[in-house]
Design a protein around this motif. Structure first.
Motif, PDB file in Angstrom:
ATOM      1  N   PHE A 180       0.543  -1.437  -0.240  1.00 25.04           N
ATOM      2  CA  PHE A 180      -0.214  -0.139   0.379  1.00 25.04           C
ATOM      3  C   PHE A 180       1.134   1.771  -0.381  1.00 25.04           C
ATOM      4  O   PHE A 180       0.709   1.937  -0.720  1.00 25.04           O
ATOM      5  CB  PHE A 180      -1.352   0.220   1.364  1.00 25.04           C
ATOM      6  N   GLU A 181       1.842   1.263   1.124  1.00 28.98           N
ATOM      7  CA  GLU A 181       2.617   2.579   0.739  1.00 28.98           C
ATOM      8  C   GLU A 181       3.652   2.916  -0.735  1.00 28.98           C
ATOM      9  O   GLU A 181       3.057   4.183  -1.037  1.00 28.98           O
ATOM     10  CB  GLU A 181       3.345   2.405   2.242  1.00 28.98           C
ATOM     11  N   TYR A 189       1.019   4.150  -2.423  1.00 30.54           N
ATOM     12  CA  TYR A 189      -0.180   5.012  -2.429  1.00 30.54           C
ATOM     13  C   TYR A 189      -0.233   6.865  -3.454  1.00 30.54           C
ATOM     14  O   TYR A 189      -1.649   7.225  -4.011  1.00 30.54           O
ATOM     15  CB  TYR A 189       0.287   5.624  -0.807  1.00 30.54           C
ATOM     16  N   ASP A 190       0.507   6.723  -3.871  1.00 29.90           N
ATOM     17  CA  ASP A 190       0.473   7.977  -4.417  1.00 29.90           C
ATOM     18  C   ASP A 190      -0.628   8.316  -5.737  1.00 29.90           C
ATOM     19  O   ASP A 190      -1.265   8.160  -5.920  1.00 29.90           O
ATOM     20  CB  ASP A 190       1.877   8.515  -4.812  1.00 29.90           C
ATOM     21  N   VAL A 204      -3.957   7.647  -4.820  1.00 25.81           N
ATOM     22  CA  VAL A 204      -4.517   9.100  -4.742  1.00 25.81           C
ATOM     23  C   VAL A 204      -4.706   9.498  -5.940  1.00 25.81           C
ATOM     24  O   VAL A 204      -5.955  10.060  -6.185  1.00 25.81           O
ATOM     25  CB  VAL A 204      -4.363   9.516  -4.078  1.00 25.81           C
ATOM     26  N   ASN A 260       1.244   0.708   7.969  1.00 19.24           N
ATOM     27  CA  ASN A 260      -0.143   0.700   7.039  1.00 19.24           C
ATOM     28  C   ASN A 260      -1.258   0.954   6.150  1.00 19.24           C
ATOM     29  O   ASN A 260      -2.542   1.885   6.540  1.00 19.24           O
ATOM     30  CB  ASN A 260      -0.285  -0.486   5.763  1.00 19.24           C
ATOM     31  N   LEU A 273      -1.595   4.398   7.415  1.00 19.98           N
ATOM     32  CA  LEU A 273      -1.195   5.519   6.731  1.00 19.98           C
ATOM     33  C   LEU A 273      -3.465   5.256   5.188  1.00 19.98           C
ATOM     34  O   LEU A 273      -3.454   6.034   5.622  1.00 19.98           O
ATOM     35  CB  LEU A 273      -0.360   4.279   5.354  1.00 19.98           C
ATOM     36  N   LEU A 274      -3.814   4.135   6.467  1.00 20.51           N
ATOM     37  CA  LEU A 274      -5.065   4.018   4.791  1.00 20.51           C
ATOM     38  C   LEU A 274      -5.801   4.633   5.742  1.00 20.51           C
ATOM     39  O   LEU A 274      -6.784   5.595   5.140  1.00 20.51           O
ATOM     40  CB  LEU A 274      -5.168   2.518   5.371  1.00 20.51           C
ATOM     41  N   TYR A 311      -6.077   8.519   4.374  1.00 18.93           N
ATOM     42  CA  TYR A 311      -6.020   8.236   2.664  1.00 18.93           C
ATOM     43  C   TYR A 311      -7.231   8.862   2.434  1.00 18.93           C
ATOM     44  O   TYR A 311      -8.595   8.941   2.864  1.00 18.93           O
ATOM     45  CB  TYR A 311      -6.207   6.868   2.109  1.00 18.93           C
ATOM     46  N   LYS A 332     -12.619   3.961   1.782  1.00 23.74           N
ATOM     47  CA  LYS A 332     -11.731   2.533   2.152  1.00 23.74           C
ATOM     48  C   LYS A 332     -12.536   2.704   3.542  1.00 23.74           C
ATOM     49  O   LYS A 332     -13.630   2.557   3.637  1.00 23.74           O
ATOM     50  CB  LYS A 332     -10.680   3.454   2.772  1.00 23.74           C
TER      51      LYS A 332
END
Length: 595
Positions: free
Chosen positions: A109-110, A113-114, A117, A153, A156-157, A160, A164
């Motif tokens: 996921f990390e 991520y971009d 997005v 993660n 981080l989620l 986001y 999600k």
């Protein structure tokens, strides 16, 4: 249709309960990456050409994020373009999709991520609860725990910015420590910052592919959660989270998979839910991957119509193979549940949902959202379900048919219809003619038609002051009669007061009187010319005015004596005529009488 797309079966984890078994090998990753976008594009174009709209295209695995970022970029772009290209149609269906959706284990996921997005990708992340079981059973392919990375993660989620949610697949072993599950839900919500209102529970089920895979590694497969443990979890979560900031999620999302809106409650999921793999193979869903019983075909070799038909047929076959459970037949919630998932039935060799008790509890706790059918409606639906999903069972349980008669095959042939029979018979043409009898009522002239051939019914009102004269074509008296002097004008008056009589015990209008007037007694028509004769009916009709009841119609039939006799002889000679002219075929006039 709801379309899951699996660009690869390859996965970077080795979960103990994976239903895909040995299919998650990473050996085909390069091949999958090379064909992933082209396969999805081909399938969407084929579906569209066949008039099928994919209202939801979700990426699933294996693990989607094992695909190179460039391939993911292509897939996301393709899906967003598809949604935008069909925005109006999707909106009209109440499915205004605009962004891709993926199911992921969060392992990569990390670094992605971009990219997520950028395309506003909707994320559904899979974890194990309690988290200690995540460390033990959701491991890397080498068997190592990556729980610390999972927690990072999840943090981080939580940050986001787009749609999600988190899901947890639970086995009996996971439910051995329900308090730990509750504690970890709060931990993720409060410590990691992820809103656990956006969470849902799933239960693992028995899978031959998983069992053979685990046994090959020298391990015992995890156990399917028992109904008792499922209920224990449900009650514990309700007790722990009711009245808290997570109550909305508890009631709205956490048990969505067991509600009527989910695919497992579809009457025949093979009609609208499909999973496509990058090699073009089409299966029922993630539960059916790798199972021939739920393989519907291939988009490169089979037509869309064949795939759709195969899906519906195979799902029906699985439901039928395991029968219609007796408890389901009498269940008030059958209309909501429809007996459960066919893929799970296949694995468990069971006729009913493996989460039946849990579903009933959910329905009972929300009686307005999920009302039970009252007994009569329940039985009606059960019979409908049996007829449409278990036709052999419905036939077997149907009462023995009553003895019947096999009607001749030519009964409905065109040449045997009443109109065809009339066309072939000159006497019948006269008998049914709409020009043979004209009724003069005051200043109005009414051509009379056979009641069997009328397209609409006309009702009149008579009084004792009305003048009523009947004009009849002269040549009608020559039909079926060698000497017209022996023929008569034949009148029959009936009243719409039903009576039952005769060998066939039919309900008929009641006869009031019959009146005959010989041909030579008729006067020349003073209005329609030499071709017609006439009779004044006013006297005879008014003579019997005491028989006409208020608000009840009277029905006057007119013909000749010999045409009447010909009609009955024709009935004896021709069965096709008899069955279609079983009611009086003569020209008629219906009226109310007002004294």
């Amino acid at each position: 249709m709801h379309l899951l797309y699996v660009p690869t079966l390859g996965c970077n984890l080795g979960c103990s309960y994976c239903y895909l078994g040995d299919q998650t090998t990473r050996k085909t990753l390069k091949q999958d990456a090379a064909r992933a976008t082209a396969t999805l594009r081909h399938a969407l174009e084929a579906f569209e050409a066949a008039g099928v709209l994919a209202f939801n295209v979700s990426l699933h695995g294996g693990e989607v994020t094992t695909m190179p970022p460039a391939v993911l970029e292509e897939l996301f772009t393709l899906i967003r373009g598809y949604y935008m290209g069909h925005f109006d149609a999707l909106s009209a269906l109440g499915q205004p999709k605009s962004v891709p959706h993926i199911k992921t284990n969060l392992y990569r996921f990390e670094p992605l991520y971009d990219l997520f997005v950028k395309h506003k990708v909707s994320i559904s992340a899979s974890i194990d609860l309690p988290l200690s079981m995540h460390a033990k059973h959701r491991t890397t392919r080498g068997g190592a725990s990556w729980l610390d990375k999972t927690l990072e993660n999840l943090r981080l989620l939580a940050r986001y910015p787009h749609a999600k949610k988190i899901s947890a697949t639970l086995c009996e072993e996971h439910l051995a420590d329900i308090p730990a599950i509750i504690e970890d839900i709060w931990f993720i919500h409060r410590e990691l910052g992820f809103d656990m209102n956006r969470f849902n529970v799933m239960f693992a089920f028995e899978s031959e592919l998983n069992e053979s895979h685990e046994v090959s590694k020298g391990k015992a497969p995890l156990t399917q959660a028992s109904p008792a443990k499922q209920m224990e979890l449900y009650r514990a979560l309700n007790e722990a989270f009711s009245g808290t900031e997570l109550e909305e999620g508890l009631r709205r999302h956490w048990f969505d998979e067991f509600k009527p809106s989910y695919c497992t409650s579809a009457f025949n999921c093979g009609e609208r839910f499909f999973l496509l793999q990058s090699d073009g193979s089409v299966y029922s869903c993630v539960r059916g991957q790798g199972l021939e019983e739920l393989h519907y075909g291939n988009v490169f070799t089979d037509s869309v119509e064949q795939i759709l038909a195969t899906g519906a047929r195979k799902v029906s076959a699985l439901h039928q193979a395991h029968g219609f459970d007796a408890s389901c037949q009498g269940c008030g919630h059958l209309r909501l549940c429809r007996t459960g998932c066919p893929a799970v039935k296949l694995q468990m060799k069971s006729a009913k949902s493996y989460t039946c008790d849990l579903q009933k509890a959910i329905y009972t706790d929300s009686p307005r959202s999920f009302p039970a059918d009252p007994p009569e409606a329940q039985q009606d639906y059960a019979r409908w379900y049996a007829r449409n999903m278990h036709p052999r069972l419905a036939f077997a349980e149907a009462p023995a048919p009553k003895p019947g008669v096999l009607l001749p095959n030519d009964l409905y042939e065109e040449k045997n219809t009443l109109l065809a029979l009339i066309e072939e018979d000159e006497t019948l043409k006269a008998l049914y003619s709409s020009e043979a009898f004209v009724l003069e009522m005051g200043d109005e002239r009414l051509p009379l038609s056979s009641q069997l051939l009328k397209r609409e019914r006309s009702l009149f009102t008579l009084t004792k002051e009305d003048r009523l004269r009947l004009h009849v074509r002269r040549d009608v008296f020559q039909k079926a009669c060698p000497e017209p002097i022996r023929n008569t004008l034949y009148l029959q008056m009936l009243r719409d007061t039903p009576v039952v009589y005769g060998d066939e015990k039919r309900t008929k209008q009641e006869h009031l009187f019959t009146y005959q007037l010989h041909f030579q007694c008729l006067e020349p028509s003073d209005t329609l010319g030499e071709e017609y004769v006439m009779a004044d009916l006013g006297g005879v009709l008014h003579l019997h005015r005491g028989l006409y009841l208020p608000g009840v119609t009277n029905n006057l039939f007119v013909t000749t004596q010999y045409l009447r006799e010909y009609h009955y002889q024709k009935q004896k000679n021709n069965a096709f005529y008899h069955i279609q002219a079983i009611n009086l075929p003569f020209q008629n006039f219906e009226f109310y009488y007002v004294p």
